[in-house]
Design a protein around this motif. Structure first.
Motif, PDB file in Angstrom:
ATOM      1  N   ILE A 197       0.841  -1.200   0.000  1.00  0.00           N
ATOM      2  CA  ILE A 197       0.000   0.000   0.000  1.00  0.00           C
ATOM      3  C   ILE A 197       0.875   1.248   0.000  1.00  0.00           C
ATOM      4  O   ILE A 197       0.580   2.235  -0.687  1.00  0.00           O
ATOM      5  CB  ILE A 197      -0.948  -0.007   1.212  1.00  0.00           C
ATOM      6  CG1 ILE A 197      -1.939  -1.168   1.100  1.00  0.00           C
ATOM      7  CG2 ILE A 197      -1.710   1.315   1.317  1.00  0.00           C
ATOM      8  CD1 ILE A 197      -2.793  -1.378   2.334  1.00  0.00           C
ATOM      9  N   GLY A 198       1.972   1.209   0.749  1.00  0.00           N
ATOM     10  CA  GLY A 198       2.896   2.339   0.763  1.00  0.00           C
ATOM     11  C   GLY A 198       3.509   2.595  -0.598  1.00  0.00           C
ATOM     12  O   GLY A 198       3.658   3.748  -1.018  1.00  0.00           O
ATOM     13  N   SER A 199       3.857   1.525  -1.312  1.00  0.00           N
ATOM     14  CA  SER A 199       4.455   1.695  -2.638  1.00  0.00           C
ATOM     15  C   SER A 199       3.472   2.345  -3.601  1.00  0.00           C
ATOM     16  O   SER A 199       3.858   3.138  -4.459  1.00  0.00           O
ATOM     17  CB  SER A 199       4.927   0.341  -3.175  1.00  0.00           C
ATOM     18  OG  SER A 199       3.828  -0.494  -3.505  1.00  0.00           O
ATOM     19  N   VAL A 200       2.188   2.022  -3.441  1.00  0.00           N
ATOM     20  CA  VAL A 200       1.152   2.646  -4.279  1.00  0.00           C
ATOM     21  C   VAL A 200       0.984   4.112  -3.891  1.00  0.00           C
ATOM     22  O   VAL A 200       0.925   5.000  -4.747  1.00  0.00           O
ATOM     23  CB  VAL A 200      -0.189   1.891  -4.125  1.00  0.00           C
ATOM     24  CG1 VAL A 200      -1.328   2.675  -4.763  1.00  0.00           C
ATOM     25  CG2 VAL A 200      -0.094   0.501  -4.741  1.00  0.00           C
ATOM     26  N   TYR A 201       0.925   4.361  -2.594  1.00  0.00           N
ATOM     27  CA  TYR A 201       0.634   5.703  -2.109  1.00  0.00           C
ATOM     28  C   TYR A 201       1.743   6.696  -2.457  1.00  0.00           C
ATOM     29  O   TYR A 201       1.473   7.832  -2.854  1.00  0.00           O
ATOM     30  CB  TYR A 201       0.427   5.659  -0.596  1.00  0.00           C
ATOM     31  CG  TYR A 201      -0.041   6.958   0.005  1.00  0.00           C
ATOM     32  CD1 TYR A 201      -1.398   7.255   0.076  1.00  0.00           C
ATOM     33  CD2 TYR A 201       0.866   7.897   0.502  1.00  0.00           C
ATOM     34  CE1 TYR A 201      -1.840   8.449   0.628  1.00  0.00           C
ATOM     35  CE2 TYR A 201       0.436   9.092   1.051  1.00  0.00           C
ATOM     36  CZ  TYR A 201      -0.916   9.359   1.109  1.00  0.00           C
ATOM     37  OH  TYR A 201      -1.359  10.542   1.645  1.00  0.00           O
ATOM     38  N   PHE A 202       2.986   6.286  -2.305  1.00  0.00           N
ATOM     39  CA  PHE A 202       4.095   7.217  -2.471  1.00  0.00           C
ATOM     40  C   PHE A 202       4.667   7.257  -3.878  1.00  0.00           C
ATOM     41  O   PHE A 202       5.466   8.138  -4.188  1.00  0.00           O
ATOM     42  CB  PHE A 202       5.213   6.878  -1.478  1.00  0.00           C
ATOM     43  CG  PHE A 202       4.841   7.134  -0.043  1.00  0.00           C
ATOM     44  CD1 PHE A 202       4.708   8.427   0.429  1.00  0.00           C
ATOM     45  CD2 PHE A 202       4.614   6.083   0.818  1.00  0.00           C
ATOM     46  CE1 PHE A 202       4.362   8.666   1.746  1.00  0.00           C
ATOM     47  CE2 PHE A 202       4.266   6.304   2.142  1.00  0.00           C
ATOM     48  CZ  PHE A 202       4.141   7.605   2.607  1.00  0.00           C
ATOM     49  N   ASN A 203       4.285   6.322  -4.730  1.00  0.00           N
ATOM     50  CA  ASN A 203       4.909   6.244  -6.055  1.00  0.00           C
ATOM     51  C   ASN A 203       3.943   6.432  -7.214  1.00  0.00           C
ATOM     52  O   ASN A 203       4.311   6.184  -8.356  1.00  0.00           O
ATOM     53  CB  ASN A 203       5.627   4.892  -6.228  1.00  0.00           C
ATOM     54  CG  ASN A 203       6.879   4.802  -5.368  1.00  0.00           C
ATOM     55  OD1 ASN A 203       7.551   5.790  -5.145  1.00  0.00           O
ATOM     56  ND2 ASN A 203       7.159   3.618  -4.869  1.00  0.00           N
ATOM     57  N   THR A 204       2.727   6.845  -6.935  1.00  0.00           N
ATOM     58  CA  THR A 204       1.769   7.070  -8.016  1.00  0.00           C
ATOM     59  C   THR A 204       1.223   8.490  -7.952  1.00  0.00           C
ATOM     60  O   THR A 204       1.174   9.102  -6.877  1.00  0.00           O
ATOM     61  CB  THR A 204       0.583   6.077  -7.942  1.00  0.00           C
ATOM     62  OG1 THR A 204      -0.018   6.154  -6.647  1.00  0.00           O
ATOM     63  CG2 THR A 204       1.052   4.659  -8.190  1.00  0.00           C
TER      64      THR A 204
END
Length: 350
Positions: A197-204
């Motif tokens: 979820i963090g990878s989605v939140y911070f990288n999109t």
């Protein structure tokens, strides 16, 4: 990078659930029966929310880490955050057990190792501070990220994906010692879910982020259908907790991030935010505070109002006790530990 208010709210909700769960158990100890509704027994789900949120926050830590920062600096930041406040409570519990062995951890099958408890190292029994079992999982996840950072960030997504696949495939390895059982426990999938979820939140980008978070929130359909019994879903017993409460925790985290703006503007949630800020201290001290409250009310003051009213008063005392510990113990100890680490580290400035 500013504080994400929805994450603090989730922390506040999670620790409140854990407190209510242990209130359900403690009041039976002092009054001999369960006087609270059985729904309180579902409060253990707060730990699953904590695990997912921790995975999310750890991605944030890795994401914010500057290229000149070492993997060791990442690990030491977590060590100084976790250990000092935990050590104080553990040593208090250990000291109390020397004076009254029957009062402390009387349900344990064996005597915990003080060294393993202090180091949060897996053991055949719970640590001296019983809620420390979840911190053992936390420390394993931090160590895992430390090793992966040492290998390089580029390899991290692939290795974590392989690790997640192995956790699902094996469903845990028993009878190989507590360390192997910890590393192979599917509960670790909850941290990995938060990391995803963090990878989605911070990288999109913003417009895509909303769509991805909405899709993640839909995973709640699986456990809801399973729990309601409206469809037959065959899940191995070892994956039962993750496939129900873990996925629900991932879903609610995604939803909270989706409506973060609305949460931030809602003043009624400020008390929950305050509880979230002190959630670690409340988590560490709540079992002590619960026992102090019920011991005083049942044996010293000798009063017994309705169970629901008692639980409300108890929660207020636990929150006050935890906030006091947060301000007077956790915060200064953490700062002192961080300053000590900074002074002992070699300067990066020529």
């Amino acid at each position: 990078m500013k504080t994400i208010v929805s994450i603090q709210v989730l922390r506040g909700i999670a620790v409140s659930m854990v407190v209510l769960y242990h209130t359900y158990a403690v009041q039976q100890k002092y009054f001999g029966s369960n006087q609270l509704p059985d729904i309180f027994s579902l409060g253990f789900w707060g730990v699953d929310i904590f695990f997912v949120v921790s995975g999310f926050v750890m991605y944030k830590s890795v994401y914010r880490q500057r290229s000149k920062d070492s993997p060791l600096s990442f690990l030491m930041a977590r060590v100084t955050r976790i250990y000092p406040a935990y050590w104080v409570v553990t040593l208090v519990i250990f000291a109390a057990a020397q004076f009254s062995p029957t009062l402390i951890n009387s349900s344990y099958e064996g005597t915990p190792s003080l060294l393993r408890s202090l180091l949060l190292f897996p053991d055949h029994t719970l640590p001296w501070l019983n809620v420390g079992w979840s911190l053992i999982y936390e420390m394993w996840f931090y160590l895992l990220l430390f090793f992966l950072l040492a290998l390089g960030r580029r390899a991290m997504p692939l290795i974590l994906a392989i690790y997640a696949g192995l956790l699902v495939a094996t469903g845990g390895i028993d009878d190989r010692g507590p360390t192997v059982e910890l590393i192979s426990d599917p509960l670790v999938l909850e941290f990995l879910s938060g990391f995803l979820i963090g990878s989605v939140y911070f990288n999109t980008e913003d417009h895509r982020r909303q769509g991805f978070l909405f899709c993640i929130s839909l995973v709640a359909i699986v456990p809801i259908v399973h729990l309601m019994g409206t469809a037959s879903i065959n899940v191995p017993e070892s994956l039962e907790r993750f496939s129900t409460f873990g996925l629900l925790a991932a879903s609610i985290t995604a939803v909270a991030l989706l409506i973060d703006g609305a949460i931030e503007r809602t003043r009624l949630l400020q008390p929950v935010v305050a509880i979230g800020e002190a959630s670690y201290s409340i988590y560490l001290t709540h079992v002590i505070a619960l026992n102090l409250f019920y011991l005083a009310s049942s044996r010293i003051v000798d009063i017994q109002p309705p169970a629901a009213l008692m639980a409300i008063f108890c929660f207020g005392f636990v929150a006050f006790f935890g906030n006091l510990y947060y301000r007077c113990v956790e915060t200064p100890l953490t700062r002192a530990a961080q300053n000590l680490v900074e002074r002992s580290s070699p300067s990066t400035v020529p």
